[in-house]
Design a protein around this motif. Sequence first.
Motif, mmCIF file in Angstrom:
data_model
loop_
_atom_site.group_PDB
_atom_site.id
_atom_site.type_symbol
_atom_site.label_atom_id
_atom_site.label_comp_id
_atom_site.label_asym_id
_atom_site.label_seq_id
_atom_site.Cartn_x
_atom_site.Cartn_y
_atom_site.Cartn_z
ATOM 1 N N THR A 194 -1.572 9.642 3.639
ATOM 2 C CA THR A 194 -0.865 8.643 4.446
ATOM 3 C C THR A 194 -1.818 7.959 5.415
ATOM 4 N N ASP A 195 -2.842 8.675 5.885
ATOM 5 C CA ASP A 195 -3.823 8.047 6.773
ATOM 6 C C ASP A 195 -4.524 6.899 6.069
ATOM 7 N N ARG A 196 -4.888 7.091 4.805
ATOM 8 C CA ARG A 196 -5.549 6.012 4.060
ATOM 9 C C ARG A 196 -4.621 4.824 3.897
ATOM 10 N N PHE A 197 -3.351 5.094 3.649
ATOM 11 C CA PHE A 197 -2.369 4.012 3.526
ATOM 12 C C PHE A 197 -2.252 3.236 4.834
ATOM 13 N N HIS A 198 -2.131 3.961 5.942
ATOM 14 C CA HIS A 198 -1.931 3.294 7.217
ATOM 15 C C HIS A 198 -3.178 2.565 7.701
ATOM 16 N N ALA A 199 -4.352 3.064 7.329
ATOM 17 C CA ALA A 199 -5.576 2.368 7.703
ATOM 18 C C ALA A 199 -5.578 0.954 7.146
ATOM 19 N N GLU A 200 -4.952 0.776 5.982
ATOM 20 C CA GLU A 200 -4.881 -0.553 5.365
ATOM 21 C C GLU A 200 -3.723 -1.373 5.898
ATOM 22 N N HIS A 201 -2.573 -0.752 6.095
ATOM 23 C CA HIS A 201 -1.366 -1.507 6.401
ATOM 24 C C HIS A 201 -0.968 -1.489 7.871
#
Length: 297
Positions: A194-201
């Motif tokens: 989820t951290d990778r997802f949020h880093a983008e979005h």
Amino acid sequence: MTPAHQHPPQQGKSPHHRDHGLGGHPEHDDAGQAEILDLDAEVLAEHLASLTAWLPLRNAPGRIVDLGCGTGAGTFALLDRFPEARVTAVDTSAGHLRLLREKARARGVEERVRTVRADLDTHPWPALGTPDLVWASASMHHLAHPDRALAAVHELLAPGGLFAVVELAGFPRFLPPDAPGGRPGLEERAHAATDRFHAEHVPHRGADWGPMLTAAGFAVEGERTLTVRVEGDRDPAIARYAHGSLRRIRGVAAPALSPEDLAALDALLDPDGPHSVLRRADLAVRTERSVWAARRA
């Protein structure tokens, strides 16, 4: 004070609800998000009260604005802390605002609460009065243009008024490191996804708001990080809080997890299964909340 947000890539628009990092957007998941917000408020009430008590206020505020109020955790904590105050609660979710109004009636404080539905990435903002205190918990990082919102808050505040920005320094964890059996560390791997997802979005998640507040003309008068740990045996709601949170994390983490990790996560989420998180006796809420207190000169 949330809130792992599992929101789809629609961050160009602002949710402006207090999600504590724990849920999807109200546009498509009001009920599930509201449940998480209410559990967060119940489990972490003591810590929220300590944040409101810490604020470096010169006088008790009479007019408060709660930006991204969600279902009202911050609103009611502030009403409890300042019994003479009135709060304008702002959120983009009509469902959350309806629940907040119902709670206000049940608590007998409906005359002290006004709700306003608004997206704070729009301009101009609706009329919110001239507050002595603006509170924004787990909402500012969702903004597409936080600099504009900070400038709007600076203009909104009464001279000498205080702006409190509360953000998640870390999303809640619940399981011990060796859990679950056979897949130790599963929770951390799900959070990494989820951290990778949020880093983008959600690029402003985890930001240092101090420099941005200073650039907007505020004088930052205090900063505090509160480390939270609540053992599961202290509150039966923690198991439901863990279940709801992990269920929502799954929505984002699933594509990045191995089949073995996903199967173990699903076993934790099966409410009737023998490995359900609802049956575990070793849960604890572990997270951090950071708050910046900034004054309009």
